[in-house]
Scaffold this motif. Sequence first.
Motif, PDB file in Angstrom:
ATOM      1  N   ASP A  48       0.831  -1.210   0.000  1.00 16.34           N
ATOM      2  CA  ASP A  48       0.000   0.000   0.000  1.00 16.34           C
ATOM      3  C   ASP A  48       0.866   1.260   0.000  1.00 16.34           C
ATOM      4  N   THR A  49       2.123   1.148   0.425  1.00 12.17           N
ATOM      5  CA  THR A  49       3.040   2.288   0.378  1.00 12.17           C
ATOM      6  C   THR A  49       3.542   2.520  -1.031  1.00 12.17           C
ATOM      7  N   VAL A  77      12.565   5.210  -0.394  1.00 17.59           N
ATOM      8  CA  VAL A  77      11.138   4.926  -0.241  1.00 17.59           C
ATOM      9  C   VAL A  77      10.311   6.192  -0.396  1.00 17.59           C
ATOM     10  N   ALA A  78      10.762   7.303   0.187  1.00 19.07           N
ATOM     11  CA  ALA A  78      10.036   8.570   0.046  1.00 19.07           C
ATOM     12  C   ALA A  78      10.051   9.033  -1.404  1.00 19.07           C
ATOM     13  N   LEU A  79      11.173   8.867  -2.073  1.00 18.00           N
ATOM     14  CA  LEU A  79      11.277   9.231  -3.481  1.00 18.00           C
ATOM     15  C   LEU A  79      10.325   8.398  -4.327  1.00 18.00           C
ATOM     16  N   LEU A  80      10.275   7.127  -4.069  1.00 15.76           N
ATOM     17  CA  LEU A  80       9.396   6.236  -4.819  1.00 15.76           C
ATOM     18  C   LEU A  80       7.930   6.539  -4.541  1.00 15.76           C
ATOM     19  N   ALA A  81       7.584   6.773  -3.284  1.00 17.12           N
ATOM     20  CA  ALA A  81       6.194   7.101  -2.941  1.00 17.12           C
ATOM     21  C   ALA A  81       5.756   8.382  -3.638  1.00 17.12           C
ATOM     22  N   ALA A  82       6.615   9.371  -3.693  1.00 18.88           N
ATOM     23  CA  ALA A  82       6.287  10.622  -4.382  1.00 18.88           C
ATOM     24  C   ALA A  82       6.126  10.388  -5.884  1.00 18.88           C
ATOM     25  N   ALA A  83       6.948   9.514  -6.441  1.00 22.07           N
ATOM     26  CA  ALA A  83       6.893   9.249  -7.880  1.00 22.07           C
ATOM     27  C   ALA A  83       5.590   8.574  -8.292  1.00 22.07           C
ATOM     28  N   GLY A  91       8.025   8.778   5.053  1.00 21.67           N
ATOM     29  CA  GLY A  91       8.561   9.909   5.794  1.00 21.67           C
ATOM     30  C   GLY A  91       9.155  10.952   4.885  1.00 21.67           C
ATOM     31  N   PRO A  92       9.675  12.015   5.441  1.00 18.06           N
ATOM     32  CA  PRO A  92      10.266  13.090   4.629  1.00 18.06           C
ATOM     33  C   PRO A  92      11.510  12.613   3.905  1.00 18.06           C
TER      34      PRO A  92
END
Length: 93
Positions: A48-49, A77-83, A91-92
């Motif tokens: 889900d992330t 992980v944050a970079l991938l989630a934003a993409a 997280g940030p």
Amino acid sequence: MPPANHAVHVARCLKAEFFGQLLPRIGPYTQRGHAERAVDHLDAQPQDTVPEAVAKTVPFDVSDHAAYRDPYATEAVALLAAAVGREGAAGPP
């Protein structure tokens, strides 16, 4: 320092056998083990992330170095989630 020969490509897949839409490219890594740990870290994330995301270790393409994100200056992980448009899922950066 040895040349940077390894990278991680992440893609969003619709079928298990299809390495589809290319998302972030992360690299270079000087050691294959570092790239493999990044792949393991990304693969361990809940679906889900980072839905339908597949990461794999690949040779670093120095001719396309501008397309890669520095693995030491960004949280993968944050970079991938934003993409994939999942703001707030990680997280940030």
